[in-house]
Design a protein around this motif. Sequence first.
Motif, mmCIF file in Angstrom:
data_model
loop_
_atom_site.group_PDB
_atom_site.id
_atom_site.type_symbol
_atom_site.label_atom_id
_atom_site.label_comp_id
_atom_site.label_asym_id
_atom_site.label_seq_id
_atom_site.Cartn_x
_atom_site.Cartn_y
_atom_site.Cartn_z
ATOM 1 N N GLU A 1 0.676 -1.392 -0.228
ATOM 2 C CA GLU A 1 -0.034 0.061 -0.159
ATOM 3 C C GLU A 1 0.881 1.097 -0.072
ATOM 4 O OE1 GLU A 1 -3.115 -0.148 -0.498
ATOM 5 O OE2 GLU A 1 -3.158 -2.337 -0.556
ATOM 6 N N ALA A 2 1.798 1.501 0.783
ATOM 7 C CA ALA A 2 2.902 2.577 1.037
ATOM 8 C C ALA A 2 3.774 2.752 -0.192
ATOM 9 C CB ALA A 2 3.438 2.957 2.319
ATOM 10 N N LEU A 3 4.409 1.430 -0.517
ATOM 11 C CA LEU A 3 5.684 1.561 -1.377
ATOM 12 C C LEU A 3 5.179 1.162 -2.617
ATOM 13 C CD1 LEU A 3 8.648 0.865 0.847
ATOM 14 C CD2 LEU A 3 7.578 2.899 0.156
ATOM 15 N N GLU B 1 5.798 12.242 -2.644
ATOM 16 C CA GLU B 1 5.654 10.932 -1.889
ATOM 17 C C GLU B 1 5.409 10.974 -0.543
ATOM 18 O OE1 GLU B 1 4.943 8.137 -3.439
ATOM 19 O OE2 GLU B 1 5.184 8.836 -5.503
ATOM 20 N N VAL B 2 6.425 12.078 0.062
ATOM 21 C CA VAL B 2 6.274 12.136 1.357
ATOM 22 C C VAL B 2 4.950 12.805 1.762
ATOM 23 C CG1 VAL B 2 7.226 13.795 3.241
ATOM 24 C CG2 VAL B 2 8.901 12.682 1.603
ATOM 25 N N GLU B 3 4.344 13.638 1.276
ATOM 26 C CA GLU B 3 2.869 14.066 1.509
ATOM 27 C C GLU B 3 2.056 12.675 1.579
ATOM 28 O OE1 GLU B 3 2.163 16.791 3.084
ATOM 29 O OE2 GLU B 3 4.422 17.055 3.052
ATOM 30 N N ARG B 4 2.261 12.031 0.656
ATOM 31 C CA ARG B 4 1.410 10.511 0.346
ATOM 32 C C ARG B 4 1.467 9.754 1.323
ATOM 33 N NH1 ARG B 4 1.580 5.818 -1.497
ATOM 34 N NH2 ARG B 4 4.049 5.826 -2.094
ATOM 35 N N ASN C 1 0.352 7.464 7.744
ATOM 36 C CA ASN C 1 1.067 7.442 8.910
ATOM 37 C C ASN C 1 2.187 6.479 8.953
ATOM 38 O OD1 ASN C 1 -1.034 8.985 10.140
ATOM 39 N ND2 ASN C 1 -2.282 6.961 10.253
ATOM 40 N N VAL C 2 2.847 6.582 7.749
ATOM 41 C CA VAL C 2 4.302 5.898 7.641
ATOM 42 C C VAL C 2 5.214 6.600 8.574
ATOM 43 C CG1 VAL C 2 6.193 5.798 6.043
ATOM 44 C CG2 VAL C 2 4.081 5.112 5.433
ATOM 45 N N HIS C 3 5.962 5.811 9.348
ATOM 46 C CA HIS C 3 6.880 6.276 10.213
ATOM 47 C C HIS C 3 8.153 6.728 9.524
ATOM 48 C CE1 HIS C 3 9.041 6.912 14.103
ATOM 49 N NE2 HIS C 3 9.937 6.073 13.630
ATOM 50 N N ALA D 1 10.124 0.540 8.112
ATOM 51 C CA ALA D 1 9.208 -0.318 7.696
ATOM 52 C C ALA D 1 8.668 -1.111 9.078
ATOM 53 C CB ALA D 1 9.593 -1.334 6.942
ATOM 54 N N PRO D 2 7.296 -1.634 9.074
ATOM 55 C CA PRO D 2 7.130 -2.014 10.437
ATOM 56 C C PRO D 2 8.279 -3.235 10.986
ATOM 57 C CG PRO D 2 5.379 -2.281 8.574
ATOM 58 C CD PRO D 2 6.531 -1.812 7.941
ATOM 59 N N GLU D 3 8.922 -3.774 10.139
ATOM 60 C CA GLU D 3 9.885 -5.013 10.681
ATOM 61 C C GLU D 3 11.134 -4.275 11.147
ATOM 62 O OE1 GLU D 3 11.182 -4.226 6.744
ATOM 63 O OE2 GLU D 3 8.950 -4.575 7.628
ATOM 64 N N GLY D 4 11.289 -2.842 10.801
ATOM 65 C CA GLY D 4 12.469 -2.171 11.155
ATOM 66 C C GLY D 4 13.376 -1.815 10.013
ATOM 67 N N THR D 5 13.158 -2.356 8.732
ATOM 68 C CA THR D 5 14.015 -2.048 7.655
ATOM 69 C C THR D 5 14.007 -0.548 7.434
ATOM 70 O OG1 THR D 5 13.503 -4.102 6.781
ATOM 71 C CG2 THR D 5 14.563 -2.689 5.272
ATOM 72 N N ILE D 6 15.205 -0.058 7.141
ATOM 73 C CA ILE D 6 15.355 1.497 6.911
ATOM 74 C C ILE D 6 15.236 1.519 5.501
ATOM 75 C CG2 ILE D 6 16.709 3.613 6.803
ATOM 76 C CD1 ILE D 6 17.508 2.527 9.609
ATOM 77 N N ILE D 7 14.301 2.278 4.927
ATOM 78 C CA ILE D 7 14.302 2.572 3.198
ATOM 79 C C ILE D 7 14.180 3.860 2.900
ATOM 80 C CG2 ILE D 7 12.709 2.273 1.301
ATOM 81 C CD1 ILE D 7 11.096 0.157 3.382
ATOM 82 N N GLU D 8 15.306 4.159 2.339
ATOM 83 C CA GLU D 8 15.712 5.504 1.642
ATOM 84 C C GLU D 8 14.729 5.908 0.472
ATOM 85 O OE1 GLU D 8 19.498 7.415 -0.441
ATOM 86 O OE2 GLU D 8 19.819 6.848 1.785
#
Length: 134
Positions: A25-27, A88-91, A96-98, A120-127
């Motif tokens: 949904e988010a990505l 994308e940031v506003e979307r 409610n993405v962290h 991400a919910p499992e902790g992965t950092i996505i740039e």
Amino acid sequence: MKNAYIHHLCIQTKSYLETVEFYTEALGFEIVQQTPNFHGRAYNTWLKLGDFYIELQTGKQHEVLKPVYSNSEGIVHFCIWVEDLPFEVERLKKLNVHFKQKDGEIIYEVENGALCKLIAPEGTIIELRNNRGI
């Protein structure tokens, strides 16, 4: 390694449904294959964005997964190039993405462009990056 390319990353999660929802949904990843009861795991799922795949899996039965630590060795984050970073940031804010902030800012300038980082919910950092000249 002639004619080689990166095919996928494998990510484990203890919050499977939330993680699948985040990546789809988010990505914008699509579910290619979802296999329940996969070699002692509740799920092994293949997600695709363009030519890039994530193999998303739950831990093995009775296995305790430890949280991701960003100062450990190995992969620290992965990056998705986007055409319009502010859009994308506003979307993503509406979903409610962290976001991981730097000096109180979500989007910040770096050499050759701007970026932001999501967790991400499992902790992965996505740039997410919008490059100039690379």
